[in-house]
Design an enzyme around this catalytic site. Structure first.
Site, PDB file in Angstrom:
ATOM      1  N   SER A   1      -7.532   1.811  -2.221  1.00  0.00           N
ATOM      2  CA  SER A   1      -6.118   1.178  -2.374  1.00  0.00           C
ATOM      3  C   SER A   1      -6.776  -0.267  -2.994  1.00  0.00           C
ATOM      4  O   SER A   1      -7.633  -0.667  -2.500  1.00  0.00           O
ATOM      5  CB  SER A   1      -5.483   1.030  -1.157  1.00  0.00           C
ATOM      6  OG  SER A   1      -4.607  -0.234  -1.298  1.00  0.00           O
TER       7      SER A   1
ATOM      8  N   GLU B   1     -14.256 -12.905  -5.366  1.00  0.00           N
ATOM      9  CA  GLU B   1     -12.893 -12.759  -6.003  1.00  0.00           C
ATOM     10  C   GLU B   1     -11.608 -12.953  -4.955  1.00  0.00           C
ATOM     11  O   GLU B   1     -10.567 -12.800  -5.358  1.00  0.00           O
ATOM     12  CB  GLU B   1     -12.826 -11.261  -6.395  1.00  0.00           C
ATOM     13  CG  GLU B   1     -12.970 -10.013  -5.086  1.00  0.00           C
ATOM     14  CD  GLU B   1     -14.321  -9.807  -4.742  1.00  0.00           C
ATOM     15  OE1 GLU B   1     -15.067 -10.652  -5.380  1.00  0.00           O
ATOM     16  OE2 GLU B   1     -14.582  -8.781  -4.067  1.00  0.00           O
TER      17      GLU B   1
ATOM     18  N   CYS C   1      -8.358  -1.791   4.219  1.00  0.00           N
ATOM     19  CA  CYS C   1      -8.186  -3.281   4.949  1.00  0.00           C
ATOM     20  C   CYS C   1      -9.517  -3.762   5.927  1.00  0.00           C
ATOM     21  O   CYS C   1      -9.574  -4.688   6.595  1.00  0.00           O
ATOM     22  CB  CYS C   1      -6.878  -3.213   5.951  1.00  0.00           C
ATOM     23  SG  CYS C   1      -6.422  -1.777   6.241  1.00  0.00           S
TER      24      CYS C   1
ATOM     25  N   GLU D   1       0.863  -1.257  -0.127  1.00  0.00           N
ATOM     26  CA  GLU D   1       0.096   0.025  -0.203  1.00  0.00           C
ATOM     27  C   GLU D   1       0.965   1.378   0.073  1.00  0.00           C
ATOM     28  O   GLU D   1       0.412   2.298  -0.731  1.00  0.00           O
ATOM     29  CB  GLU D   1      -0.874  -0.171   1.314  1.00  0.00           C
ATOM     30  CG  GLU D   1      -2.112   0.787   0.885  1.00  0.00           C
ATOM     31  CD  GLU D   1      -3.199   0.571   2.080  1.00  0.00           C
ATOM     32  OE1 GLU D   1      -3.850  -0.429   2.060  1.00  0.00           O
ATOM     33  OE2 GLU D   1      -3.540   1.351   3.276  1.00  0.00           O
TER      34      GLU D   1
ATOM     35  N   GLU E   1       2.096   1.778  -3.545  1.00  0.00           N
ATOM     36  CA  GLU E   1       1.000   2.274  -4.234  1.00  0.00           C
ATOM     37  C   GLU E   1       0.772   3.732  -4.043  1.00  0.00           C
ATOM     38  O   GLU E   1       0.570   4.429  -4.682  1.00  0.00           O
ATOM     39  CB  GLU E   1      -0.417   1.397  -3.928  1.00  0.00           C
ATOM     40  CG  GLU E   1      -1.444   1.783  -4.875  1.00  0.00           C
ATOM     41  CD  GLU E   1      -2.916   0.884  -4.285  1.00  0.00           C
ATOM     42  OE1 GLU E   1      -2.888   0.263  -3.294  1.00  0.00           O
ATOM     43  OE2 GLU E   1      -3.743   1.139  -4.945  1.00  0.00           O
TER      44      GLU E   1
ATOM     45  N   CYS F   1     -10.204  -1.785  14.932  1.00  0.00           N
ATOM     46  CA  CYS F   1     -10.447  -3.233  15.160  1.00  0.00           C
ATOM     47  C   CYS F   1     -10.650  -3.837  16.502  1.00  0.00           C
ATOM     48  O   CYS F   1     -11.544  -4.502  17.010  1.00  0.00           O
ATOM     49  CB  CYS F   1      -9.478  -4.089  14.435  1.00  0.00           C
ATOM     50  SG  CYS F   1      -9.145  -3.613  12.549  1.00  0.00           S
TER      51      CYS F   1
ATOM     52  N   GLU G   1     -16.122 -11.158   4.105  1.00  0.00           N
ATOM     53  CA  GLU G   1     -15.003 -10.777   3.348  1.00  0.00           C
ATOM     54  C   GLU G   1     -14.499 -12.030   2.698  1.00  0.00           C
ATOM     55  O   GLU G   1     -14.476 -12.136   1.230  1.00  0.00           O
ATOM     56  CB  GLU G   1     -14.093  -9.915   3.850  1.00  0.00           C
ATOM     57  CG  GLU G   1     -12.651  -9.692   3.010  1.00  0.00           C
ATOM     58  CD  GLU G   1     -11.570  -8.903   3.706  1.00  0.00           C
ATOM     59  OE1 GLU G   1     -11.389  -9.406   5.017  1.00  0.00           O
ATOM     60  OE2 GLU G   1     -10.985  -8.111   3.183  1.00  0.00           O
TER      61      GLU G   1
ATOM     62  N   LYS H   1     -15.343  -9.947   8.218  1.00  0.00           N
ATOM     63  CA  LYS H   1     -14.302 -10.850   7.752  1.00  0.00           C
ATOM     64  C   LYS H   1     -15.022 -11.959   7.353  1.00  0.00           C
ATOM     65  O   LYS H   1     -14.464 -12.648   6.304  1.00  0.00           O
ATOM     66  CB  LYS H   1     -13.384 -10.933   8.804  1.00  0.00           C
ATOM     67  CG  LYS H   1     -12.382  -9.703   9.171  1.00  0.00           C
ATOM     68  CD  LYS H   1     -11.601  -9.613   8.172  1.00  0.00           C
ATOM     69  CE  LYS H   1     -10.736  -8.190   8.279  1.00  0.00           C
ATOM     70  NZ  LYS H   1      -9.844  -7.719   7.338  1.00  0.00           N
TER      71      LYS H   1
END
Ligand SMILES: Cc1cc2nc3c(=O)[nH]c(=O)nc-3n(C[C@H](O)[C@H](O)[C@H](O)COP(=O)(O)O)c2cc1C
Ligand code: SF4
Ligand code: SF4
Ligand code: SF4
Ligand code: SF4
Ligand code: FES
Lengths: 581, 550
Positions: free
Chosen positions: A321, A368, A301, A281, A284, A505, A363, A360
């Site tokens: 990102s 993908e 994230c 990241e 990036e 988190c 996710e 999560k």
């Protein structure tokens, strides 16, 4: 502040004018029972459990909402008060399934505790007067069980006021009142981001995470499977609370020991891929900054945040990102790099994540997210579910020795640890970006301006000539504010960190119950303590990450990285199609 | 006892009677029975409705549609189309101007019969039926907007508030809160915006006093609101009108347009620098939306549910701004008070509760409808003098005062003066002035079951005691009427009712058990008989009647 004197059960106490009766009683050492009240939210005063007598008042007063006035005389324990509280509780119980023995909240339930506290010992109202409803198991992350709902509306408050999502709201009237996804459809058919903040504040088992413990037990028992586990940064500062420890303890070593005793073949750390995320990241960001890419760049994230932007700001997805989250990077590498290294068929590798997060679970099921041809991650356990498994296994957490993570994904830095708190990703990125861009060592690794529980934080960093303005938001309500600034063209930031949950988190929807802002602050302190205690504080100094690039990935943003560690997003819109989710 | 969805008011004035109103009345009843709507629609003979040349005349409420020159053959048409299918029969509707101006007042029940005239005192209904409600000129010709002019040009805002305080006017929307005091809170609170909200939600079953005022004298409300705005420093007014009241909405809208044209609303009224404008919003329909904070929620586009108080609307109301919420009837009292002075107002009614009150007489009483009388009138006078007694020679059993949330008063209370304080002390309420008379053929348990069903339906569902409690009260009453209740359940019902009164979040849940609590007190014997398996009136079919049991 003006102070007033009030009398609570004969004791005189002095409290700031405008304090609630609840606060005044607390000062007098009396804990008035509450149910709908939550210290972090606007008071709704709907359960009417906390009622007290105020001398001179015609009715009993709700202690959670009623402000005191000078000279007020309060009685919290009269026969009238006891009777009223008990009847209101009995009313709730009479329409509540008496299902404690089979319930995920057994012994961790506010309603159950209250029934004990108020001395309920028999059912005086017999029949159900409320229509029954089926469970809603439509989402990947959460289960709604409307029959257990006691209509305290904490979930509505958090979903609307804190998260600004508004996926659920009260519907119908009178005894038919229910908390419903808009239009009475399944939760999966509205723009719920599956953050699980609702499950964190629900006093009963009316919203809770989808259970993954059974599939993990099955994998652990399967001799064919090589079961590896990764632990998110925030778990080490919260799992102790599942076993009655005080919030704010760092229990990394015991956590590793506990997982090993559960039978995991390898115990790894998501902090490792957090460090890796920073490398990818960070590069990036440098690339966008120097080559005129889309700015501000926003971190990616937090899966609840990703789902939020996909629903509410789909036209801004190119600000994100393209990095996968650390959880997914870990899974992708576990089934490729690690599989090759360890000589195990990826088909037989089973990846379990211990996460502070319910999103999560969503996710890991995104189509993908299967870089190796197999799902990157097979099961996600919340901190609460891990607590449950450890209890089932009879592991006495507090008595465990401290153990070390396994190689190679157990070597981490402080930069990875602070991912667990709001501002941590930004701070970790700055530690690396600064040194990569300026080729100089940071004078101090601590970026205090981006730390803490405050909703939106800003900082400016001078990369030797290039000034970078950054912003950090936690909680989706704050994320929305930043997105609206971007929309109005008023955001002059280059880099933004957004975490879905309040405090980051450590305050995630899968964390131990209760999680309040006070507790969040203690966990945040613990995170920075863990960071400061590590020999390495910067992601680019992680030797295992360096090896990974040398042996496998080549270079940041390279072809392999692109394949395994980066992803794309889906435009969803506010009124999602039935099939999306 | 039933709560009716519609009332058919057949004019019983002498001219109409001569033209065959009784036959029309009987035909209506016959047709309604034939459609099996007997429990839903009530046919009532009432005092003179106004347009005597157009008789026989009938008004159907809640729509307020007036049909005139009815022939027997028209009745089945009206019942089938209007009452059964919900379609108004246009060709039979009374048209203004067909008759002379004198008789062309608004639809309304104003009991003009000479017997009660001397007991009635018109303050809020001063213009109703007397002037053309669509004509601002007529309102002005009858001292209209004089009070506003006086307030704006001769009085300072705090003097206006003081006059209202001195008048001892209490809110007519239900709670009887002193209006002047309410205004003073808002006047004191500093804010960039303040609001005056007129509560015209009128959800109480069978009540239509606010409607009558809006349709008969809309300018009196506008004037009251503007004066309130001046007094507390508000420049915006909102009238929240129950959605079914289409005619009220039209009349109020026309009146607002006229007032704007005359410069009586808008900028710089009377050159005083005071600005005031009014908009109309129509209500969503639920009974709870009449509760002031639920009304504000509804105005803000949210689910109509009461808010936690404090803060009170006077300090933080609509959009968090200081807001005066007043009932239609309260506001209609304002102009006369400013014009005639507080002392004049205090000379009417009782010492502690001055002024008049508009009562709606419902149920088993000969003259149903609206009356305006001084506060302090007794129940006996209402029932036996103005109300013309109980039909069919039956005996008086009880009166529920104050609408569905009121308590039930037995025979012994017939001489109780009707005012806010006295009724509250008796465990009942004056409320919005609805007065339900129940004769002695009705069973207490059955009556209470009906009340509780209403609250089960109207509870907004926000707080525990009301949401969960009302169905439990209904459940126990049902057991009582089926002969399966136990003594322990009766005790539980009492404790629950008390808990609701003490702990419900808003007035709805707090007052829902009022009727039950008073009946437990006044009709303990009848309830005990039910416990023993007897229903003295024979209404509860699963139980023995007294005579059978003997
Ligand atoms: C359940 C409930 C329903 C109410 N409905 C009405 C109503 O229809 N109209 C009204 O003016 N007030 C109604 N009220 C009273 C209002 O809350 C408020 O007290 C009143 O509008 C204040 O005006 P006042 O001071 O002029 O009476 C209701 C109250 C409750 C608790
Ligand atoms: S939610 Fe609580 S009270 Fe309800 S069944 Fe579960 S443990 Fe028992
Ligand atoms: S998971 Fe989050 S978005 Fe979904 S209903 Fe719960 S709080 Fe709202
Ligand atoms: S789901 Fe839980 S938090 Fe939401 S209203 Fe019901 S009991 Fe309260
Ligand atoms: S008392 Fe009834 S109507 Fe009022 S807030 Fe409670 S549930 Fe709603
Ligand atoms: S805790 Fe006070 S009303 Fe629920």
């Amino acid at each position: 502040m003006e102070m007033v004197k009030v009398t609570v059960d004969g004791q005189t106490v002095e409290v700031p004018n405008g304090s609630t009766i609840l606060a005044a009683a607390k000062k007098a050492g009396i804990k008035i029972p509450t149910l709908c009240y939550h210290e972090d939210f606007n008071v709704k005063a709907m359960c009417r459990i906390c009622v007290v007598e105020v001398v001179g008042a015609r009715t009993l007063q709700a202690a959670c909402s009623q402000p005191v006035s000078d000279g007020m005389v309060i009685i919290t324990n009269s026969p009238a008060v006891r009777q009223a509280r008990k009847i209101n509780l009995e009313l709730l119980l009479s329409n509540h399934p008496q299902d404690c023995l089979n319930c995920v909240r057994n012994q961790r339930c506010e309603l159950q505790a209250l029934a004990d506290q108020l001395g309920v010992q028999q059912q005086r109202f017999h029949t159900k007067t409320r229509p029954e409803s089926p469970k809603d198991e439509s989402t990947a992350a959460l289960v709604r069980d409307p029959d257990k709902c006691i209509l305290c509306r904490r979930c509505v408050e958090v979903c609307h006021e804190v998260q600004s999502v508004g996926a659920i709201a009260p519907g119908n009237r009178g005894i038919n009142t229910q908390i419903l996804p808009a239009g009475g459809v399944d939760l999966n058919d509205v723009a719920c981001v599956q953050c699980g903040q609702c499950s964190l504040v629900c006093p009963v088992a009316a919203i809770y995470e989808q259970d993954h413990t059974e599939r993990v037990w099955a994998a652990l028992a399967d001799p064919e499977k090589h079961v590896v586990v990764q632990t998110a940064p925030a778990i080490r500062v919260s799992i102790g609370e599942e076993f009655g420890m005080e919030p704010g303890q760092v229990t990394t070593g015991q956590l590793v020991a506990a997982l090993r005793r559960l039978g995991f073949d390898r115990v790894f750390d998501t902090d490792f891929t957090a460090d890796l995320t920073i490398i990818e990241e960070g590069h990036e960001f440098i690339d966008r900054l120097t080559n005129g890419g889309v700015l501000p760049m926003i971190t990616s994230c937090s899966p609840g945040w990703i789902k939020f932007i996909e629903h509410f700001y789909p036209e801004y997805l190119d600000h994100l990102s393209t990095c996968k989250s650390p959880q997914q990077m870990f899974g992708a590498l576990a089934k490729t790099y690690y599989a090759e290294k360890a000589g195990i068929d990826p088909k037989n590798i089973y990846v379990v994540s211990i996460m502070p997060c319910t999103a999560k679970k969503f996710e890991c099921g995104r189509p993908e997210m299967s870089a190796s041809g197999y799902p990157d991650v097979d099961a996600v356990l919340t901190t609460r579910e891990l607590g449950k498994m450890l209890r089932q296994a009879g592991i006495v957490f507090s008595e465990l020795p401290e153990e070390e993570y396994d190689d190679p994904f157990g070597i981490t830095t402080g930069a990875g640890v602070i991912f667990g708190a709001s501002g941590g990703v930004m701070e970790a990125a700055l530690r690396t970006v600064y040194e990569v861009v300026t080729k100089e060592t940071l004078p101090s690794v601590d970026f205090n301006a981006v730390r803490g529980i405050e909703g939106i934080k800003e900082a400016e960093v001078d990369l030797k000539g290039t000034k970078v303005k950054v912003a950090v938001a936690n909680g989706l309500g704050n994320a929305r504010k930043l997105m609206d600034l971007i929309k109005e063209g008023k955001a002059d930031y280059q880099f933004i960190e957004i975490m879905c949950c309040p405090g980051g988190c450590i305050g995630g929807g899968g964390q131990p119950i209760p999680t309040t802002n006070e507790i969040r602050k203690k966990r945040i302190e613990a995170i920075y303590k863990a960071d400061a205690g590590l020999p390495l504080r910067k992601s680019h100094e992680n030797p295992a990450v360096k090896t990974l690039y040398e042996e496998y990935l080549g270079k940041p943003l390279g072809e392999k990285s692109h394949q395994l560690l980066h992803t794309h997003y889906t435009k969803r819109g506010k009124y999602p199609e039935k099939s999306v989710g | 006892m039933a709560i009716y969805r519609s009332h058919v008011l057949v004019c019983g004035g002498t001219p109409c009677l001569l033209k065959g109103a009784r036959t029309i009345r009987d035909l209506f009843q016959q047709e309604i029975d034939r459609y099996q709507m007997t429990d839903e629609i009530r046919v009532v003979e009432t005092g003179c409705l106004g347009p005597c040349d157009e008789g026989p005349v009938v008004i159907i409420y809640p729509e307020g549609v007036m049909y005139s020159r009815l022939q027997p053959a028209d009745v089945p048409k009206i019942v089938e189309n209007h009452l059964y299918k919900g379609r108004v029969v246009e060709e039979l509707i009374y048209k203004e101007g067909k008759a002379g101006r004198e008789q062309s007042g608004p639809p309304g029940v104003t009991l003009e019969g000479e017997k009660y005239l001397d007991r009635q005192k018109r303050v809020v209904l001063r213009n109703c039926g007397r002037i053309n409600p669509d004509s601002i000129e007529e309102y002005i010709a009858n001292h209209g907007y004089k009070a506003l002019g006086k307030a704006l040009t001769e009085l300072r805002p705090e003097e206006v508030v003081q006059m209202v305080i001195d008048s001892k006017l209490q809110g007519r929307g239900g709670a009887g809160f002193p209006t002047g005091l309410k205004w003073s809170f808002t006047a004191k609170t500093q804010a960039d915006r303040k609001y005056i909200v007129c509560n015209a939600d009128e959800g109480e079953p069978g009540t239509f006093k606010d409607r009558l005022i809006m349709e008969g004298d809309p300018h009196s409300i506008i004037e009251g609101m503007a004066i309130a705005g001046y007094a507390v420093g508000a420049e915006e007014g909102i009238i929240y009108i129950r959605g079914e009241y289409q005619l009220s909405i039209e009349r109020m809208a026309r009146a607002i347009r006229q007032a704007n044209q005359y410069g009586l609303l808008g900028k710089d009224i009377f050159g005083s620098g005071f600005n005031f404008q009014i908009q109309i919003r129509s209500g969503a329909g639920a009974y709870i939306c009449g509760e002031e904070t639920a009304l504000l929620e509804s105005l803000e586009g949210n689910r109509g549910e009461p808010r936690v108080k404090p803060p009170y609307p006077g300090v933080a109301g609509l959009w968090g701004k200081p807001t005066v919420v007043n009932n239609v009837e309260t506001l209609a009292n304002i102009a006369p008070i400013i014009l005639n002075g507080p002392a004049w107002f205090r000379s009417i009614g009782t010492e502690s509760c001055p002024g008049t009150k508009v009562f709606t007489m419902l149920g088993d009483i000969n003259n149903q409808g609206l009356i305006e009388v001084p506060m302090g009138i007794t129940l006996r006078e209402i029932v036996y003098e103005i109300g013309g007694g109980i039909p069919g020679g039956k005996g008086f059993k009880m009166a529920q005062t104050g609408g569905t949330s009121g308590g039930c008063l037995p025979m012994e209370y017939l001489d109780l003066p009707m005012d806010y304080d006295t009724l509250a002390k008796a465990g009942s309420a004056l409320g919005s002035g609805a007065m339900l008379i129940i004769d002695d053929t009705h069973c207490i348990v059955d009556v209470l079951k009906n009340f509780m069903r209403f609250f089960c339906h109207e509870s907004c569902g926000k707080c525990t005691p009301c949401r969960e409690g009302n169905p439990r009260l209904y459940e126990i009453l049902t057991a009582l009427s089926a002969g399966t209740a136990t003594q322990a359940q009766i005790q539980l019902m009492k404790d629950l009712a008390r808990t609701m009164q003490l702990t419900a979040l808003c007035g709805l849940g707090q007052s829902a058990p009022n009727s039950l609590m008073t009946c437990l007190r006044f009709y303990a014997d009848e309830i005990a008989e039910h416990l023993n398996g007897e229903c003295p009136t024979g209404v509860c079919k699963s139980l023995a009647t007294k005579s059978e049991a003997v």
